[in-house]
Design a protein around this motif. Structure first.
Motif: not given
Length: 218
Positions: A106-130
């Motif tokens: 649950x973040x206050x970041x925009x989708x654009x900045x969130x995507x930019x941050x997370x495109x370099x690793x596989x961290x999001x596989x641990x989460x059901x949603x963002x």
């Protein structure tokens, strides 16, 4: 009982708060204004109102949106140029928790900045949603983001935990009726975070706090 964790992003999963500070500092400096860390923490992380009043106290919403968009360009550039943004130790902690509790972001970041941050690793596989800023009407410190997070994760509120790093995030979690552990960022080293379930200063301490909650009623 603990069955779900809702994670903030910036300052918790990724060490990006200083890039956000730097983006605002660079932008305001172009207008002859020097933003201090103390001002940033108060206006952005505590009060969630920004520093646009320094440019024009009577600025219209359209003008503020224009300034914000220009600032966001700088922010995205800084993120793109950065190396690893992951908070040290967080990937191992998430891997250990995966499958034991439900998890969402649950973040206050925009989708654009969130995507930019997370495109370099596989961290999001641990989460059901963002949930990003576009997902809800009122951002933190309003409870809306975490109320939606509880709805999406499908667990009772009293079985959910929030992990945050900012006063506005803590306020949002408490307003939603949720427990909240603060992973204190160096920018907020002097803030007491009254009302938090616990305040920790490292991922190791965060792991210990979560394991303690998981052990209750086990």
């Amino acid at each position: 009982m603990l069955s779900a964790i809702l994670w903030d992003n910036d300052g918790v999963l990724v060490d990006t708060e200083h890039y956000y500070f730097e983006a605002n500092r660079i932008y305001l400096r172009r207008h002859g204004i020097e933003l201090t860390e103390e001002q940033f923490c108060r206006w952005y992380l505590c009060e969630s109102r920004g520093a646009w009043h320094l440019l024009d106290a009577n600025a219209s919403r359209a003008q503020i949106d224009h300034w914000r968009n220009e600032r966001n360009v700088i922010h995205l550039q800084l993120l793109e140029e950065a190396g690893s943004l992951l908070t040290p130790g967080i990937e191992a902690l998430l891997a250990d928790l995966h499958g034991r509790v439900a998890m969402g972001i649950v973040t206050s970041a925009t989708q654009e900045s969130f995507t930019s941050i997370h495109r370099r690793h596989d961290l999001l596989r641990h989460f059901s949603f963002a949930l990003t800023a576009e997902t809800y009407k009122r951002s933190k410190p309003a409870p809306d983001p975490y109320l939606l997070g509880v709805e999406r994760i499908g667990k009772p509120a009293d079985e959910c935990l929030v992990v945050e790093d900012s006063p506005r995030g803590l306020a949002a979690a408490r307003a939603a009726g949720l427990r909240c552990i603060i992973l204190r960022h160096p920018l907020m080293r002097d803030h007491d975070f009254a009302g938090a379930t616990r305040v920790v200063d490292s991922v190791d301490e965060l792991r210990e706090a979560i394991e303690t909650l998981l052990g209750e009623h086990a």
